[in-house]
Motif scaffolding. Structure first.
Motif, PDB file in Angstrom:
ATOM      1  N   VAL A  90       0.839  -1.190   0.000  1.00 25.24           N
ATOM      2  CA  VAL A  90       0.000   0.000   0.000  1.00 25.24           C
ATOM      3  C   VAL A  90       0.876   1.242   0.000  1.00 25.24           C
ATOM      4  O   VAL A  90       0.682   2.169  -0.777  1.00 25.24           O
ATOM      5  CB  VAL A  90      -0.961   0.000   1.211  1.00 25.24           C
ATOM      6  CG1 VAL A  90      -1.786   1.271   1.233  1.00 25.24           C
ATOM      7  CG2 VAL A  90      -1.857  -1.219   1.176  1.00 25.24           C
ATOM      8  N   ILE A  91       1.869   1.272   0.857  1.00 28.49           N
ATOM      9  CA  ILE A  91       2.852   2.349   0.894  1.00 28.49           C
ATOM     10  C   ILE A  91       4.164   1.754   0.395  1.00 28.49           C
ATOM     11  O   ILE A  91       4.860   1.045   1.126  1.00 28.49           O
ATOM     12  CB  ILE A  91       3.016   2.922   2.319  1.00 28.49           C
ATOM     13  CG1 ILE A  91       1.672   3.357   2.893  1.00 28.49           C
ATOM     14  CG2 ILE A  91       4.010   4.063   2.321  1.00 28.49           C
ATOM     15  CD1 ILE A  91       0.979   4.449   2.123  1.00 28.49           C
TER      16      ILE A  91
ATOM     17  N   PHE B 231      -6.742  11.642   1.211  1.00 29.83           N
ATOM     18  CA  PHE B 231      -5.834  10.501   1.346  1.00 29.83           C
ATOM     19  C   PHE B 231      -4.439  10.894   0.871  1.00 29.83           C
ATOM     20  O   PHE B 231      -3.439  10.642   1.555  1.00 29.83           O
ATOM     21  CB  PHE B 231      -6.384   9.314   0.541  1.00 29.83           C
ATOM     22  CG  PHE B 231      -5.636   8.027   0.697  1.00 29.83           C
ATOM     23  CD1 PHE B 231      -5.752   7.268   1.849  1.00 29.83           C
ATOM     24  CD2 PHE B 231      -4.828   7.559  -0.317  1.00 29.83           C
ATOM     25  CE1 PHE B 231      -5.074   6.072   1.992  1.00 29.83           C
ATOM     26  CE2 PHE B 231      -4.142   6.361  -0.190  1.00 29.83           C
ATOM     27  CZ  PHE B 231      -4.269   5.623   0.966  1.00 29.83           C
ATOM     28  N   LEU B 232      -4.367  11.538  -0.292  1.00 24.84           N
ATOM     29  CA  LEU B 232      -3.081  11.956  -0.840  1.00 24.84           C
ATOM     30  C   LEU B 232      -2.434  13.057  -0.004  1.00 24.84           C
ATOM     31  O   LEU B 232      -1.227  13.014   0.278  1.00 24.84           O
ATOM     32  CB  LEU B 232      -3.251  12.431  -2.278  1.00 24.84           C
ATOM     33  CG  LEU B 232      -3.688  11.387  -3.294  1.00 24.84           C
ATOM     34  CD1 LEU B 232      -3.910  12.037  -4.645  1.00 24.84           C
ATOM     35  CD2 LEU B 232      -2.687  10.265  -3.395  1.00 24.84           C
ATOM     36  N   LEU B 233      -3.226  14.053   0.394  1.00 25.67           N
ATOM     37  CA  LEU B 233      -2.680  15.171   1.162  1.00 25.67           C
ATOM     38  C   LEU B 233      -2.181  14.738   2.538  1.00 25.67           C
ATOM     39  O   LEU B 233      -1.146  15.222   3.015  1.00 25.67           O
ATOM     40  CB  LEU B 233      -3.720  16.276   1.304  1.00 25.67           C
ATOM     41  CG  LEU B 233      -4.032  17.071   0.045  1.00 25.67           C
ATOM     42  CD1 LEU B 233      -5.120  18.105   0.320  1.00 25.67           C
ATOM     43  CD2 LEU B 233      -2.788  17.732  -0.507  1.00 25.67           C
ATOM     44  N   THR B 234      -2.907  13.834   3.158  1.00 28.14           N
ATOM     45  CA  THR B 234      -2.475  13.340   4.465  1.00 28.14           C
ATOM     46  C   THR B 234      -1.142  12.600   4.352  1.00 28.14           C
ATOM     47  O   THR B 234      -0.230  12.808   5.149  1.00 28.14           O
ATOM     48  CB  THR B 234      -3.547  12.418   5.072  1.00 28.14           C
ATOM     49  OG1 THR B 234      -4.774  13.118   5.170  1.00 28.14           O
ATOM     50  CG2 THR B 234      -3.129  11.920   6.439  1.00 28.14           C
TER      51      THR B 234
ATOM     52  N   GLY C 214       2.794  12.344  -5.558  1.00 26.61           N
ATOM     53  CA  GLY C 214       2.835  12.081  -6.996  1.00 26.61           C
ATOM     54  C   GLY C 214       2.879  10.597  -7.309  1.00 26.61           C
ATOM     55  O   GLY C 214       2.278  10.140  -8.285  1.00 26.61           O
ATOM     56  N   ALA C 215       3.579   9.840  -6.493  1.00 22.63           N
ATOM     57  CA  ALA C 215       3.641   8.393  -6.699  1.00 22.63           C
ATOM     58  C   ALA C 215       2.321   7.716  -6.336  1.00 22.63           C
ATOM     59  O   ALA C 215       1.951   6.700  -6.929  1.00 22.63           O
ATOM     60  CB  ALA C 215       4.776   7.800  -5.883  1.00 22.63           C
ATOM     61  N   MET C 216       1.608   8.280  -5.374  1.00 25.58           N
ATOM     62  CA  MET C 216       0.354   7.672  -4.920  1.00 25.58           C
ATOM     63  C   MET C 216      -0.858   8.075  -5.763  1.00 25.58           C
ATOM     64  O   MET C 216      -1.897   7.425  -5.689  1.00 25.58           O
ATOM     65  CB  MET C 216       0.072   8.058  -3.462  1.00 25.58           C
ATOM     66  CG  MET C 216       0.937   7.375  -2.440  1.00 25.58           C
ATOM     67  SD  MET C 216       0.664   5.605  -2.309  1.00 25.58           S
ATOM     68  CE  MET C 216      -0.972   5.546  -1.634  1.00 25.58           C
ATOM     69  N   ILE C 217      -0.758   9.128  -6.565  1.00 22.86           N
ATOM     70  CA  ILE C 217      -1.930   9.670  -7.234  1.00 22.86           C
ATOM     71  C   ILE C 217      -2.561   8.677  -8.213  1.00 22.86           C
ATOM     72  O   ILE C 217      -3.779   8.639  -8.359  1.00 22.86           O
ATOM     73  CB  ILE C 217      -1.610  11.015  -7.922  1.00 22.86           C
ATOM     74  CG1 ILE C 217      -2.898  11.770  -8.202  1.00 22.86           C
ATOM     75  CG2 ILE C 217      -0.804  10.824  -9.182  1.00 22.86           C
ATOM     76  CD1 ILE C 217      -2.682  13.222  -8.520  1.00 22.86           C
TER      77      ILE C 217
ATOM     78  N   PRO D 255      -3.590   2.220  -7.360  1.00 21.77           N
ATOM     79  CA  PRO D 255      -4.926   1.625  -7.227  1.00 21.77           C
ATOM     80  C   PRO D 255      -5.484   1.744  -5.806  1.00 21.77           C
ATOM     81  O   PRO D 255      -6.693   1.722  -5.617  1.00 21.77           O
ATOM     82  CB  PRO D 255      -4.711   0.161  -7.623  1.00 21.77           C
ATOM     83  CG  PRO D 255      -3.254  -0.085  -7.483  1.00 21.77           C
ATOM     84  CD  PRO D 255      -2.580   1.219  -7.712  1.00 21.77           C
ATOM     85  N   PHE D 256      -4.611   1.920  -4.838  1.00 19.27           N
ATOM     86  CA  PHE D 256      -5.067   2.064  -3.459  1.00 19.27           C
ATOM     87  C   PHE D 256      -5.766   3.404  -3.254  1.00 19.27           C
ATOM     88  O   PHE D 256      -6.818   3.471  -2.621  1.00 19.27           O
ATOM     89  CB  PHE D 256      -3.887   1.908  -2.499  1.00 19.27           C
ATOM     90  CG  PHE D 256      -3.182   0.601  -2.637  1.00 19.27           C
ATOM     91  CD1 PHE D 256      -3.741  -0.563  -2.143  1.00 19.27           C
ATOM     92  CD2 PHE D 256      -1.959   0.525  -3.286  1.00 19.27           C
ATOM     93  CE1 PHE D 256      -3.098  -1.776  -2.276  1.00 19.27           C
ATOM     94  CE2 PHE D 256      -1.308  -0.684  -3.425  1.00 19.27           C
ATOM     95  CZ  PHE D 256      -1.877  -1.840  -2.921  1.00 19.27           C
ATOM     96  N   ALA D 257      -5.185   4.470  -3.791  1.00 17.37           N
ATOM     97  CA  ALA D 257      -5.810   5.786  -3.674  1.00 17.37           C
ATOM     98  C   ALA D 257      -7.111   5.847  -4.461  1.00 17.37           C
ATOM     99  O   ALA D 257      -8.100   6.433  -4.001  1.00 17.37           O
ATOM    100  CB  ALA D 257      -4.844   6.867  -4.158  1.00 17.37           C
ATOM    101  N   ILE D 258      -7.133   5.219  -5.614  1.00 19.34           N
ATOM    102  CA  ILE D 258      -8.356   5.186  -6.420  1.00 19.34           C
ATOM    103  C   ILE D 258      -9.440   4.397  -5.686  1.00 19.34           C
ATOM    104  O   ILE D 258     -10.613   4.787  -5.692  1.00 19.34           O
ATOM    105  CB  ILE D 258      -8.054   4.602  -7.810  1.00 19.34           C
ATOM    106  CG1 ILE D 258      -7.128   5.558  -8.566  1.00 19.34           C
ATOM    107  CG2 ILE D 258      -9.330   4.350  -8.595  1.00 19.34           C
ATOM    108  CD1 ILE D 258      -6.533   4.997  -9.827  1.00 19.34           C
TER     109      ILE D 258
END
Length: 162
Positions: A38-39, A94-97, A117-120, A123-126
């Motif tokens: 996830v991370i 989620f991204l900002l945190t 940028g990597a998380m945007i 699939p987890f953020a989506i």
């Protein structure tokens, strides 16, 4: 607190628990299917992911309460726009945190921006945004369909006078 507000509050709590459970299940299934963490950034630390999820769960609870408690039963509608806003807000939060936690932990703002940028496109953020949308939409459908009912459900033996 009126009856419809009590109903909306209890339903919001159950919907939030459902959202948290779906989030954990989705993260696990996506992780298994894609063979990703996830991370992915090991330097982020072990608490970044759970904190991101907890903040989003609290956000969804606040959104559900704002929708349910403030709207009288005769004005309840299926809130597609509100659900889209809740899903988009959960995705962005989620991204900002995560970016804020990574930037704070490393002491480097660029590291937080790189993390976001990597998380945007992850699939987890989506999944966070999609699940927030689905749970909020389902909550609004349940509130809209509850209109006209009064009191708790009755067992068959309690309805002798009907």
């Amino acid at each position: 607190m009126r009856d419809y507000q009590k109903y909306a509050t209890v339903l919001a709590v159950f919907a939030t628990v459902l959202f948290a459970a779906l989030l954990v299940a989705a993260f696990g299934m996506i992780s298994l299917a894609t063979n990703q963490d996830v991370i992915a950034d090991r330097s982020a630390g072990p608490l970044v992911g759970p904190t991101m999820a907890a903040v989003v769960v609290v956000f969804v609870l606040v959104m559900l309460l704002a929708l349910g408690v403030n709207t009288p039963p005769d004005q309840q509608r299926v809130a597609v726009g509100f659900s889209l806003a809740a899903g988009a807000g959960a995705f962005v939060l989620f991204l900002l945190t995560g970016a804020a936690l990574v930037a704070f932990g490393s002491g480097d703002l660029v590291a937080g921006l790189v993390f976001a940028g990597a998380m945007i496109a992850s699939p987890f953020a989506i999944a966070v945004g999609v699940l927030a949308f689905v749970v909020t939409l389902t909550y609004s459908v349940l509130l809209a369909s509850h209109y006209g009912e009064h009191g708790r459900p009755l067992w068959p033996w309690e309805r002798r006078g009907e």
